[in-house]
Design a protein around this motif. Structure first.
Motif, PDB file in Angstrom:
ATOM      1  N   UNK A 249       0.607  -1.080  -0.191  1.00 26.60           N
ATOM      2  CA  UNK A 249      -0.091  -0.129  -0.147  1.00 26.60           C
ATOM      3  C   UNK A 249       1.090   1.120   0.342  1.00 26.60           C
ATOM      4  N   UNK A 250       0.870   1.892  -1.294  1.00 24.36           N
ATOM      5  CA  UNK A 250       1.229   3.635  -1.427  1.00 24.36           C
ATOM      6  C   UNK A 250       1.404   4.363   0.562  1.00 24.36           C
ATOM      7  N   UNK A 251       2.725   4.918   0.577  1.00 23.54           N
ATOM      8  CA  UNK A 251       2.280   5.460   1.847  1.00 23.54           C
ATOM      9  C   UNK A 251       2.139   4.780   2.910  1.00 23.54           C
ATOM     10  N   UNK A 252       3.012   3.710   3.041  1.00 23.56           N
ATOM     11  CA  UNK A 252       2.149   3.379   4.061  1.00 23.56           C
ATOM     12  C   UNK A 252       3.590   2.590   4.158  1.00 23.56           C
ATOM     13  N   UNK A 253       4.143   1.952   5.885  1.00 21.44           N
ATOM     14  CA  UNK A 253       5.663   1.165   5.684  1.00 21.44           C
ATOM     15  C   UNK A 253       5.545  -0.216   6.295  1.00 21.44           C
ATOM     16  N   UNK A 254       6.069  -0.395   5.692  1.00 26.83           N
ATOM     17  CA  UNK A 254       5.874  -2.560   5.091  1.00 26.83           C
ATOM     18  C   UNK A 254       7.149  -3.445   5.709  1.00 26.83           C
TER      19      UNK A 254
ATOM     20  N   UNK B 294      10.087   5.470  -0.375  1.00 25.63           N
ATOM     21  CA  UNK B 294      10.161   6.298  -2.067  1.00 25.63           C
ATOM     22  C   UNK B 294       9.075   7.132  -1.982  1.00 25.63           C
TER      23      UNK B 294
ATOM     24  N   UNK C 233       6.136   9.257   1.781  1.00 19.70           N
ATOM     25  CA  UNK C 233       6.749   8.411   1.775  1.00 19.70           C
ATOM     26  C   UNK C 233       6.021   7.123   1.707  1.00 19.70           C
ATOM     27  N   UNK C 234       6.616   6.001   0.589  1.00 26.00           N
ATOM     28  CA  UNK C 234       6.166   5.250   1.101  1.00 26.00           C
ATOM     29  C   UNK C 234       7.927   4.033   1.278  1.00 26.00           C
ATOM     30  N   UNK C 235       7.409   3.854   2.358  1.00 28.80           N
ATOM     31  CA  UNK C 235       8.553   2.743   3.786  1.00 28.80           C
ATOM     32  C   UNK C 235       8.779   1.394   2.961  1.00 28.80           C
TER      33      UNK C 235
END
Lengths: 310, 310
Positions: free
Chosen positions: A21-26, B93, B99-101
């Motif tokens: 999911x863009x704009x989240x942390x993974x 990103x 930001x996407x982490x």
């Protein structure tokens, strides 16, 4: 030995995440790293097929060191050209839906580094049966960079396969590459023509001796001055298409090294390409599927043979 | 000298893309790489403030080499502990929205490698005024890893700051860290209590000598056996919050090294943290904003002082 040149290689990093999911942390659950770039994939597939292959490629910085370490670990014969910049990375994020790609542009090569890449290629050409030139040119490379390498390969009187697109492809055509391998979108971009046959003939007129066009689920179309040939997989193949084109090039180079014609090259290339889609990682293929498919496919001639048709 | 220990450091890679869309391919327009991990960020901020700092951290593989190269280039005093695994990367990103982490888990440390990290920390403690322990424990580290390091730091009779969460935090509390620095979500996760005061008092009872809680736009809350103090930024600060907590820890460690009290530490920490949000990169801060803010802020005592309240 088949010599591949990869002017803009990469460290290919593949991340597996449960849900992207863009704009989240993974938190990345799987990390896989291997040397990449189209010519490296070609050499990896050829090596797996038991065909001697060697890759020439510029490498620099810590990422270049990581590429070299992986090439050695994978048993891939390689001839690195040291450069000052740091080799690029690509990041593929895989979730259950699909892949998301992030491609770094690559380090700038200065003129001396480009010349060193050409010189290193020349050094290995006496042992080469086919020269394969693959992928983008790095920033700083001359736009006629592939033209220089095609000319060099032709002076050694061996087939030269070029898998490039855009200005790098167009600038190389007058040097008369033996086969170029655009996909459908690259054909259209290079010529402005929507029909693959028309586009391929245009590229022949501009200097290519043959065009092997990869048309996705429609398989391959080969066009040269003698006519056109087609070969398609028996059914749509689903999986990871990254590297499928490189496997096409690997089969093509292997065929050219044995003086095979299109009727032998096309089924082999379609089978190897489909078997690559069935494998989750670029530069690898499903060996059983490859063996099964290549005996079930045949190439067919398309249209009338007329030297004046194009 | 302030000694920071980062058991799970990273190579932080930041990609800029014009528009990030999952399941598509992106040409990265900007690539920035720096050594990362919370303790590295703390040391980077302290060094920028002119405060001597040294980071102890395990490094291995080509990514570890890249981290070492950047630390040297940035002028950060570092004491690497060699490990067999490859140091992890994080990828951020950045597009115009947010930001996407993507965070790799990190290499597995074997018991000898963990012991080497503890031994390297011990080697530098005689020169240290404060010991800072920051970030996640790597796979393979003992769950009481931070307890070992807290105990070690306390035997040298210096303040020990711990910025960790989850089981690593809870297991370290009996070793009596001088200050722990959870954020609001970490407070709730560690205690199950939604109210920061209640949660902080619970962590004091479990062994922390003081809690400095970072509450985002609400600023900082310090709680110890003498009472509670608050300090908030004058207005909401927008920017990149990555590293803001590390700047809080840097200001805290600098304050502790000079025996400052909460009334001096809190405004400095809030200002430095806000100035870090205003800078696009973690481990860096807007120097002018920091200088302006820290003279405009004051800490205030919260509630009555009662040694029996908790």
């Amino acid at each position: 030995m088949i010599l591949t040149v990869t002017p803009n290689p990469a460290l290919d990093v593949t991340y597996t995440v449960p849900c992207f999911r863009p704009h989240t942390s993974h938190r990345v659950t799987g990390v896989a790293t291997q040397a990449g770039g189209k010519g490296v994939n070609v050499a990896r597939v050829l090596t797996a097929l038991g065909r001697p292959a060697r890759c020439v490629l510029p490498l620099g910085g810590p990422t270049g060191d990581a590429v070299r370490t992986e090439l050695t670990a994978a048993g891939l014969d390689h001839a690195p050209v040291p450069i000052a910049g740091d080799t690029r990375r690509t990041v593929a994020v895989i979730d259950p839906t699909d892949a998301t790609m992030l491609n770094e542009p690559g380090p700038v090569l200065d003129p001396a580094e480009w010349d060193a890449l050409v010189a290193e290629t020349r050094r290995h050409l006496p042992q080469a049966a086919v020269l394969v030139l693959s992928g983008s040119l790095p920033p700083g490379a001359p736009v006629d960079g592939y033209a220089q390498l095609v000319t060099l390969g032709r002076t050694f009187d061996i087939p030269v396969v070029l898998d490039a697109d855009g200005p790098a492809l167009l600038a190389a055509l007058p040097a008369r590459p033996t086969v170029i391998k655009p996909n459908a979108s690259e054909l259209t971009t290079a010529t402005g023509l929507p029909d693959p046959h028309d586009a391929a003939r245009t590229l022949l007129r501009r200097g290519a001796e043959a065009v092997l066009a990869s048309l996705g689920a429609d398989g391959l179309l080969a066009v040269d001055t003698h006519g056109a040939w087609r070969c398609a997989p028996p059914a749509a193949v689903t999986g990871n298409p990254t590297g499928a084109g490189d496997s096409t090039v690997a089969a093509l180079a292997a065929g050219l090294s044995g003086n095979a014609g299109w009727s032998a090259i096309l089924p082999d290339a379609v089978a190897l390409s489909a078997a690559t889609v069935l494998h989750p990682r670029a530069g690898h293929f499903d060996d059983a599927a490859y063996r099964r498919l290549r005996h079930s496919l045949t190439a067919s001639r398309v249209g009338a043979v007329s030297p004046f048709a194009w």
